[in-house]
Design an enzyme around this catalytic site. Sequence first.
Site, PDB file in Angstrom:
ATOM      1  N   PRO A 361      -1.674 -10.758  -8.389  1.00  0.00           N
ATOM      2  CA  PRO A 361      -2.815 -11.617  -8.057  1.00  0.00           C
ATOM      3  C   PRO A 361      -4.078 -11.017  -8.695  1.00  0.00           C
ATOM      4  O   PRO A 361      -4.570  -9.977  -8.267  1.00  0.00           O
ATOM      5  CB  PRO A 361      -2.875 -11.584  -6.531  1.00  0.00           C
ATOM      6  CG  PRO A 361      -2.052 -10.417  -6.112  1.00  0.00           C
ATOM      7  CD  PRO A 361      -1.189  -9.976  -7.246  1.00  0.00           C
ATOM      8  N   ASP A 537      -5.679  -5.770  -9.693  1.00  0.00           N
ATOM      9  CA  ASP A 537      -4.601  -6.274  -8.836  1.00  0.00           C
ATOM     10  C   ASP A 537      -5.144  -6.312  -7.412  1.00  0.00           C
ATOM     11  O   ASP A 537      -5.388  -5.274  -6.804  1.00  0.00           O
ATOM     12  CB  ASP A 537      -3.401  -5.314  -8.947  1.00  0.00           C
ATOM     13  CG  ASP A 537      -2.194  -5.792  -8.157  1.00  0.00           C
ATOM     14  OD1 ASP A 537      -2.373  -6.592  -7.212  1.00  0.00           O
ATOM     15  OD2 ASP A 537      -1.079  -5.337  -8.481  1.00  0.00           O
ATOM     16  N   HIS A 538      -5.333  -7.510  -6.905  1.00  0.00           N
ATOM     17  CA  HIS A 538      -5.997  -7.655  -5.612  1.00  0.00           C
ATOM     18  C   HIS A 538      -5.130  -7.162  -4.450  1.00  0.00           C
ATOM     19  O   HIS A 538      -5.603  -7.019  -3.323  1.00  0.00           O
ATOM     20  CB  HIS A 538      -6.392  -9.121  -5.395  1.00  0.00           C
ATOM     21  CG  HIS A 538      -7.572  -9.309  -4.490  1.00  0.00           C
ATOM     22  ND1 HIS A 538      -8.125  -8.282  -3.738  1.00  0.00           N
ATOM     23  CD2 HIS A 538      -8.311 -10.410  -4.206  1.00  0.00           C
ATOM     24  CE1 HIS A 538      -9.135  -8.750  -3.034  1.00  0.00           C
ATOM     25  NE2 HIS A 538      -9.269 -10.030  -3.299  1.00  0.00           N
ATOM     26  N   ARG A 539      -3.847  -6.892  -4.728  1.00  0.00           N
ATOM     27  CA  ARG A 539      -3.013  -6.319  -3.666  1.00  0.00           C
ATOM     28  C   ARG A 539      -3.405  -4.869  -3.418  1.00  0.00           C
ATOM     29  O   ARG A 539      -3.152  -4.314  -2.360  1.00  0.00           O
ATOM     30  CB  ARG A 539      -1.522  -6.366  -4.062  1.00  0.00           C
ATOM     31  CG  ARG A 539      -0.989  -7.786  -4.214  1.00  0.00           C
ATOM     32  CD  ARG A 539       0.387  -7.754  -4.812  1.00  0.00           C
ATOM     33  NE  ARG A 539       0.407  -7.097  -6.124  1.00  0.00           N
ATOM     34  CZ  ARG A 539       1.506  -6.855  -6.815  1.00  0.00           C
ATOM     35  NH1 ARG A 539       2.681  -7.214  -6.336  1.00  0.00           N
ATOM     36  NH2 ARG A 539       1.450  -6.272  -8.000  1.00  0.00           N
ATOM     37  N   ILE A 541      -6.580  -3.443  -4.843  1.00  0.00           N
ATOM     38  CA  ILE A 541      -8.028  -3.207  -4.911  1.00  0.00           C
ATOM     39  C   ILE A 541      -8.781  -4.381  -4.280  1.00  0.00           C
ATOM     40  O   ILE A 541      -8.498  -5.544  -4.577  1.00  0.00           O
ATOM     41  CB  ILE A 541      -8.445  -3.014  -6.390  1.00  0.00           C
ATOM     42  CG1 ILE A 541      -7.834  -1.701  -6.901  1.00  0.00           C
ATOM     43  CG2 ILE A 541      -9.960  -3.004  -6.544  1.00  0.00           C
ATOM     44  CD1 ILE A 541      -7.751  -1.604  -8.389  1.00  0.00           C
TER      45      ILE A 541
END
Length: 565
Positions: A361, A537-539, A541
């Site tokens: 994501p 990577d929003h998972r 950060i």
Amino acid sequence: MTVAVKDVLVPDLGGTAAVDVIEISVKPGDRVSKEQTLLVLESDKATVEVPSPFEGVVQQIVVSVGQQVKQGDKVMAMETGEGAAAVPAATKPAPAAEKAAPIATKPAPEKAAAAPAEKPAAVESSASAASSGAATSITVTIPDIGTADAVDVIEISVKEGDVLAKEQTMLVLESDKATMEVPCPQAGTVQKLLLKVGDKVTQGAPVLELLVQGAADAAVAAKPAAAASVPAAEPSAPATTAAPAKAAASAASVATPAVSAPASKVHAGPAVRLLARELGVDLGLVKSTGPRNRILKEDVHAFVKQRLSDKSVATAMASGSGLPPLPEIDFSQFGPVEMVELSRINKLSAANLHRAWVHIPHVTQFDEADITDLETFRKSESAALKDQEVKLTILAFMVKACAKSLLAFPRFNSSLHVGGEQLVFKKYVHIGIAVDTPNGLVVPVIRDADKKSVLDIAKDMQVLSQKARAKKLSPGDMQGATFSISSLGGIGGTAFTPIVNWPEVAILGVSKSQFKPVYNGKDFVARLMLPLSLSYDHRVIDGAQAARFTAYLSQQLADIRRLLL
Ligand code: CAO
């Protein structure tokens, strides 16, 4: 006209002791022609169809799917008209022997396979007549399924209006321990379905309303088909090996718009249906090769094999998107075209980029760094370095500033463990630099960038980008990066959204610096601003962390003396 009722017996099975009834192909009331298949038997060696020895009307079926039978057992009673009763089928050669040839699921030993073809069903005469009564509507309910827990309805095998034979499968239930087919307890016509796929049921739940001839009870519980019941351990054992095939088949049914035949029109025995369920195959899509359009186990395997080799399905699986593939377009209908093969690097990076794009994501944080002073310093130093043949680029400073930022924000120098529950923090800082070559994009790595001087980094970059353009990079030159930089600053643009170079969790995009009016609290002054685009990577950060990272990075670039600290 004389009506005689004859018993149809299991013929000589060629030495096989007991076999399973895997399908009953007719129902009470059916008029059958001579040689028409009455039922299908299956041993561990062969599947054989039992043809009718004469023309007549099925009066009663006394075996059920899943039951074991042996030679001489009665399977059904048939009314025969005048003349037909006199045919002693067992003594007469079956004219349609080839037509009724056994369907071998694997090469069957000749004797077992040939037996029923040589000897059609044996018959015995009896004098009873068919009985009939008034039609009654009954509610068929879920039988005792051996558990008080609700189980899932995974398949409804009939539809309203269907004429069902006794023991014909109505629906399939699945608990976490077993899959069971529920056969109809009585012959009749389905008036109304009272369940749907996905419902959860327990004993006594109404299944359907059935119009039967002369039934007394208002509610009849079906009983689960003994043979269709799967022992607790069985579904899980093949499930592990079947998983990829199941995924493929599921992906296949999503990826290929195909018309599935209605379940009731599919001719397949329970063993084949069980296999199809295990593999997640929609039998309505499977091409049958058995006699009278029966689907064989080989047909199910062939279907899965074909779907696994189907490129579009493989692509959909690889992408994990489950989306239908893009249709092929004939562009020549619009004008002249030329087809050119992608380079090996193009193909590899396409697969990697697509995989990262789908799995990660992405969010991109935009910022600007004031590099006015950096540029002044770089230009003055570049002149001094001319005779050393080293080009001191903005990028060399970027690498150094990123290395320092990664030490300050170690999360950006980590990888998400494949299980998704742990972060792997790396105690080294290797920075990948995207290099544009005539053959495509490559990403050589500057090792231990945190420990190197800006000048050393500039030298490394020079060597690596020359090697890249001369196609001389070794695999080792391109492995182990913990963070990447993609610089388009030499070309132009104001911002872009780079794709995270998995297994890294962040990548910095650098665009072309420009002089902009910046308010210093008193006046607008011209400052050289460098656009930064940090994709992450929003998972791993959060947005706030990303904003802090780019703010910190901008500070390092705004005053490069900080890089020395
Ligand atoms: N702003 C303004 N000018 C810039 C700049 C920036 N952010 N970055 C570089 N420049 C200038 C340089 O100073 C240089 O000018 P001079 O010749 O006057 O000194 C000129 O642009 C060319 O620089 P360069 O591209 O040769 O050198 P570099 O160190 O900036 O970059 C490399 C090296 C290998 C990264 C680059 O050549 C390259 O391949 N870039 C493309 C990377 C890419 O394709 N990324 C996309 C990945 S996703 O598809």
